[in-house]
Design a protein around this motif. Structure first.
Motif, PDB file in Angstrom:
ATOM      1  N   TYR A 184      45.440  43.143  50.259  1.00  0.00           N
ATOM      2  CA  TYR A 184      46.300  43.599  49.141  1.00  0.00           C
ATOM      3  C   TYR A 184      47.023  43.131  49.140  1.00  0.00           C
ATOM      4  O   TYR A 184      47.503  41.771  49.780  1.00  0.00           O
ATOM      5  N   LYS A 227      38.822  48.878  43.216  1.00  0.00           N
ATOM      6  CA  LYS A 227      39.635  47.472  43.386  1.00  0.00           C
ATOM      7  C   LYS A 227      40.760  47.763  42.176  1.00  0.00           C
ATOM      8  O   LYS A 227      40.312  48.890  41.275  1.00  0.00           O
ATOM      9  N   ASN A 229      44.521  47.941  40.002  1.00  0.00           N
ATOM     10  CA  ASN A 229      45.681  46.776  40.573  1.00  0.00           C
ATOM     11  C   ASN A 229      46.719  47.715  39.932  1.00  0.00           C
ATOM     12  O   ASN A 229      47.029  49.081  39.053  1.00  0.00           O
ATOM     13  N   SER A 259      53.826  44.577  41.166  1.00  0.00           N
ATOM     14  CA  SER A 259      52.110  44.108  40.812  1.00  0.00           C
ATOM     15  C   SER A 259      51.555  44.112  41.946  1.00  0.00           C
ATOM     16  O   SER A 259      52.096  43.181  42.823  1.00  0.00           O
ATOM     17  N   ASP A 261      47.442  44.367  44.284  1.00  0.00           N
ATOM     18  CA  ASP A 261      46.340  44.346  43.750  1.00  0.00           C
ATOM     19  C   ASP A 261      45.304  44.550  45.105  1.00  0.00           C
ATOM     20  O   ASP A 261      46.366  43.638  46.032  1.00  0.00           O
ATOM     21  N   GLU A 263      43.008  46.305  47.127  1.00  0.00           N
ATOM     22  CA  GLU A 263      41.290  46.746  47.455  1.00  0.00           C
ATOM     23  C   GLU A 263      41.299  47.433  48.774  1.00  0.00           C
ATOM     24  O   GLU A 263      41.724  47.446  49.742  1.00  0.00           O
TER      25      GLU A 263
END
Length: 405
Positions: A184, A227, A229, A259, A261, A263
């Motif tokens: 992340y 994946k 967001n 925010s 990201d 996975e």
């Protein structure tokens, strides 16, 4: 050209409800063929399929879609076109950002599909009209659905919004006990990176929590390889308190929106064998088929009940690590083994691979000689367990003796 009229999925479902008799089967209309036109809403929205799409999935209200569209009057006069601007339009379904009724058409489309939608005047821009659209005009939109991102409101309060950037594999999702491997990167609204995992990822147990509450809540909705967001409000991040700078990353301010990201690289399922978290099985490699050693099969019995119970849940070829609490292990006594001495009240770990197991015959499948042999074995096992203070386990062995005899 947008009309600010939010549409809720529940409203659509209410409008589409049919009065059906008990046991009546309601058949869906057949898929549209290229060139075919059909009314898809009783309100007057029509759809003509111009080019078939791919797959079977369609977007939902709340998803973020990217489309090309051309808006025209019935005489062919254009009043809006993303193609002429050479700029596909991305928007959230359900807010009528092109025309409110058009969203109901887009949710019927597949990726790559091109369709022509005809919208009655009262469903389009009505008596007021719009730029390039006279009042009370029937309008048409040729729409190409380029792609969409599935958007999930994880907590149903807008606190954690997940956009799925890449779909995961299979259907399994991690639970509280499971061990996950993730990558992340966490940023603030201005783009400042405030946390990041190593390139190879980071491993932890879901129940232990990690970084902030939103991360764990989101992981339990993800599949291996997914994946996403996350847009995280401060309530599910660090709230008014914020977070001090750490590990070379800047501090997170008070009430910051994050925010993330994220996975999910992989996860190892962890099974609570006994229901009290005292015998846990972490699966490193899944086994074959569906039959386990507990389903009419016999494996070598162990004095340690925790290992017995774990083995009974394993499939052929399965590899796992079993964590056993003293209550299901050697208890409060010191035990000498070949390689080491196990201190009293020790939690012990086993790495176990189920190479194979032999299906145990039922009593009516055994000869008298076999019954005597199996009954004798169960009796010996019961005696060993009884002497070890495992009275309940011993009783189950003695019961099997009675069943076989």
């Amino acid at each position: 050209m947008a009309v600010d009229k939010e549409t809720q999925l529940s409203e659509i479902e209410d409008e589409d409800e049919l009065d059906e008799e008990p046991g009546e089967v309601i058949e869906s209309p057949p898929p549209l063929k290229v060139g075919e036109e059909r009314e898809i809403r009783s309100s007057g929205l029509k759809k003509k399929l111009l080019h078939a799409g791919h797959g079977w999935e369609t977007p939902n209200f709340g998803d973020e879609v990217t489309v090309h569209y051309v808006g025209t009057l019935l005489d062919g006069t254009k009043f809006d076109s993303s193609r002429e601007r050479e700029d596909p339009f991305t928007f959230k379904l359900g807010h009528g950002q092109i025309a409110s009724e058009l969203d109901h058409g887009i949710i019927t489309m597949k990726k790559g599909e091109v369709a022509l939608f005809t919208i009655a005047s009262d469903l389009g821009f009505g008596a007021t009209g719009a730029k390039g659209v006279p009042s009370s005009s029937v309008i048409q939109f040729e729409v190409e659905l380029i792609s969409w991102i599935t958007v999930v409101d994880i907590c149903k309060d807008g606190g954690i919004i997940k956009k799925i950037l890449k779909k995961g594999e299979r259907n399994e999702q991690p639970g509280d006990l499971d061990e996950v491997m993730v990558k992340y990167e966490v940023g603030l609204a201005d783009g400042t990176i405030v946390a990041k995992t190593p390139e190879e990822g980071l491993e932890f147990y879901v129940k232990d929590g990690h970084f902030c509450p939103a991360l764990v809540k989101a992981l339990k909705t993800m599949k291996k390889g997914e994946k996403a967001n996350l847009m995280v409000q401060s309530l599910y991040a660090f709230g008014e308190q914020g977070k001090d700078d750490k590990d070379g990353f800047p501090a997170i301010p008070s009430n910051a929106v994050l925010s993330i990201d994220l996975e999910l690289l992989s996860f190892n399922p962890v099974v609570d064998i006994t229901g009290d978290a005292k015998v846990l099985k972490k699966i490193l490699k899944e086994g074959e088929g569906t039959m386990t050693a507990n389903e009419g099969a016999a494996v070598t019995e162990q004095v340690i009940p925790g290992l017995d119970r774990a083995a009974a849940t394993m499939r052929k070829g399965e590899l796992c690590i079993v964590t056993i609490n003293p209550e299901y292990g050697f208890g409060s006594v010191e035990v000498k083994r070949d390689l080491a001495v196990v201190p009293p009240s020790s939690t012990i770990f086993y790495e176990v691979e189920m190479l194979d197991f032999i299906k145990e015959k039922t009593p009516w499948e055994m000869s008298n000689t076999q019954k005597i042999e199996v009954a004798g074995k169960k009796k010996v096992e019961g005696n060993i367990l009884f002497k070890s203070g495992k009275h309940q386990r011993a009783a189950s062995r003695y019961e099997k003796v009675m069943q076989i005899s």
